[in-house]
Scaffold this active site. Structure first.
Site, PDB file in Angstrom:
ATOM      1  N   SER A 193       3.531  -2.285  11.966  1.00 55.80           N
ATOM      2  CA  SER A 193       1.995  -2.493  10.720  1.00 55.80           C
ATOM      3  C   SER A 193       1.193  -2.390  12.134  1.00 55.80           C
ATOM      4  CB  SER A 193       1.657  -3.249   9.980  1.00 55.80           C
ATOM      5  OG  SER A 193       0.192  -3.222   9.178  1.00 55.80           O
ATOM      6  N   ARG A 194       0.654  -3.633  12.570  1.00 54.59           N
ATOM      7  CA  ARG A 194       0.035  -4.598  13.728  1.00 54.59           C
ATOM      8  C   ARG A 194       0.814  -4.746  14.176  1.00 54.59           C
ATOM      9  NH1 ARG A 194      -1.735   0.431  13.661  1.00 54.59           N
ATOM     10  NH2 ARG A 194      -3.524   1.380  12.603  1.00 54.59           N
TER      11      ARG A 194
ATOM     12  N   ILE B  14       2.608   3.007   2.302  1.00 59.02           N
ATOM     13  CA  ILE B  14       3.636   2.595   4.010  1.00 59.02           C
ATOM     14  C   ILE B  14       5.022   2.165   2.528  1.00 59.02           C
ATOM     15  CG2 ILE B  14       4.714   2.411   5.275  1.00 59.02           C
ATOM     16  CD1 ILE B  14       1.548   3.147   6.547  1.00 59.02           C
TER      17      ILE B  14
ATOM     18  N   HIS C 152       5.452   2.011  19.744  1.00 65.14           N
ATOM     19  CA  HIS C 152       4.248   2.778  18.356  1.00 65.14           C
ATOM     20  C   HIS C 152       4.277   3.936  18.702  1.00 65.14           C
ATOM     21  CE1 HIS C 152       0.367   1.780  17.416  1.00 65.14           C
ATOM     22  NE2 HIS C 152       0.355   2.170  16.110  1.00 65.14           N
ATOM     23  N   ALA C 153       5.166   4.402  17.839  1.00 67.05           N
ATOM     24  CA  ALA C 153       5.836   6.179  17.434  1.00 67.05           C
ATOM     25  C   ALA C 153       6.290   6.595  16.173  1.00 67.05           C
ATOM     26  CB  ALA C 153       7.331   6.593  18.327  1.00 67.05           C
ATOM     27  N   ALA C 154       5.951   5.439  15.023  1.00 58.89           N
ATOM     28  CA  ALA C 154       6.575   5.292  13.965  1.00 58.89           C
ATOM     29  C   ALA C 154       6.300   6.930  12.615  1.00 58.89           C
ATOM     30  CB  ALA C 154       6.502   4.589  12.693  1.00 58.89           C
TER      31      ALA C 154
ATOM     32  N   GLY D  62       0.605  -1.111  -0.209  1.00 55.79           N
ATOM     33  CA  GLY D  62      -0.131  -0.233   0.150  1.00 55.79           C
ATOM     34  C   GLY D  62       1.148   1.119  -0.316  1.00 55.79           C
TER      35      GLY D  62
ATOM     36  N   GLU E 229      -2.064  -3.118  22.481  1.00 56.64           N
ATOM     37  CA  GLU E 229      -1.241  -1.721  23.095  1.00 56.64           C
ATOM     38  C   GLU E 229      -1.005  -1.127  23.679  1.00 56.64           C
ATOM     39  OE1 GLU E 229      -0.617   1.834  21.093  1.00 56.64           O
ATOM     40  OE2 GLU E 229      -1.807   0.152  19.832  1.00 56.64           O
TER      41      GLU E 229
END
Length: 327
Positions: free
Chosen positions: A238-239, A159, A288-290, A157, A268
């Protein structure tokens, strides 16, 4: 009209002045409340009479929605929305908005930063210089180097394409697995589409950019890591739910994966004190800082508030992105 901004306390630790300004500009008379989420009952109490909710991570399943009878719109100030029951919100006529694009370049940059830090053993050098005052380049394993190496992308996609462009700039070959990608368009970007087994067998670096779905939950498990014949660097920005953390730890222990760069974990709110991936020299983890930059945060604040106020004001067609088809 009542609007609640709610998330876990550390998420709400950032300044919220811009959210208040954007919301008041569009809905001048709104009551705006901030609720740091600690437990469900306190959240439901704070949401009593609320028309709108602005959040990134609060779970909204059927049981939760049953406790929110006044809710008219939800705005997710993030791209992911897997914690919301879209079918149930659609049935109730509650539009759910998310942000389609605001941090592509930041996440792609972060992916490359993790890759470079791992390949160049920056964690080892930093620990030796800061902690031991040791000045020896040969104390670290030899980097494999990126030029001529093969990067395998799961997900092509926005990214994934941005990462591919950067990787090509480093002289890398790029493979990708994405059933929705156009082979001609991918080839024009220097990316060769292939199947998962071929990518896992031939890639020197494996990078996950898939959205989390029921089909790919814990996709990267021990069986998957065993297929990685070249002992690759593994990246996930991603996740966290796409990766089985216990199996990744085992793969690292057994040398199936040489290093891992992770911006997300399965939870999370992870229990870092008991996470098997924490404290390893060959693992770099960021919180989770990207997505994080001055530009992206401003876009996130502006777009998420506009999504919410457009829906609350009956202008659904003006919202950036309604993900459940309401309106």
């Amino acid at each position: 009209m009542k609007i609640v901004i709610s998330d876990y306390p550390d998420v709400l630790g950032r300044a919220l002045e811009k959210e208040f300004a954007y919301l008041r500009e569009a809905v001048p008379d709104a009551e705006i409340a901030v609720h740091p989420y600690t437990d469900a009952e306190a959240f439901f109490a704070a949401m009593r009479g609320a028309d709108g909710l602005l959040t990134a991570f609060i779970p909204l399943d059927k049981a939760a929605l049953d406790r929110l009878p006044d809710l008219k719109a939800v705005s997710i100030n993030a791209t992911g929305y897997n914690f919301v029951d879209l079918d149930e919100t659609r049935r109730r006529g509650i539009p759910v908005c998310a942000i389609g694009e605001y941090c592509t370049q930041e996440v792609a940059d972060h992916t490359m930063a993790l890759l470079l830090a791992l390949d160049r053993h920056l964690k080892r050098y930093t620990a030796e210089i800061d902690g031991k005052h040791v000045w020896r380049y040969y104390d670290a394993p030899r980097p494999m180097g990126l030029t001529g190496r093969t990067l395998g992308l799961f997900g092509l996609g926005k990214i994934g394409r941005a990462v591919a462009r950067r990787a090509r700039g480093f002289g890398m070959n790029v493979l990708a697995v994405d059933p929705n990608a156009d082979p001609v368009e991918a080839a024009s970007r220097g990316v060769h589409l292939t199947d998962a087994d071929t990518l896992l067998r031939t890639a020197d670096i494996v990078s996950n950019h898939m959205n989390l779905t029921a089909a790919n939950e814990r996709f990267f498990d021990y069986a998957c890591f065993r297929k990685m014949e070249k002992r690759p660097i593994f990246l996930n920005v991603s996740r966290g739910g796409c990766v089985d953390e216990a199996d990744l730890a085992r793969a690292l222990d057994e040398g199936l994966v040489r290093a891992a760069g992770l911006d997300v974990l399965e939870a999370e709110k992870p229990d870092l004190a008991h996470c098997a991936l924490v404290g390893r020299e060959n693992v770099v983890i960021t919180p989770h800082a990207a997505f994080y930059s001055e530009r992206s945060i401003d876009a996130l604040q502006r777009m998420s508030c506009k999504n919410l106020t457009d829906c609350l004001n009956g202008r659904h067609c003006d919202a950036f992105r309604i993900v459940n088809g309401v309106g």
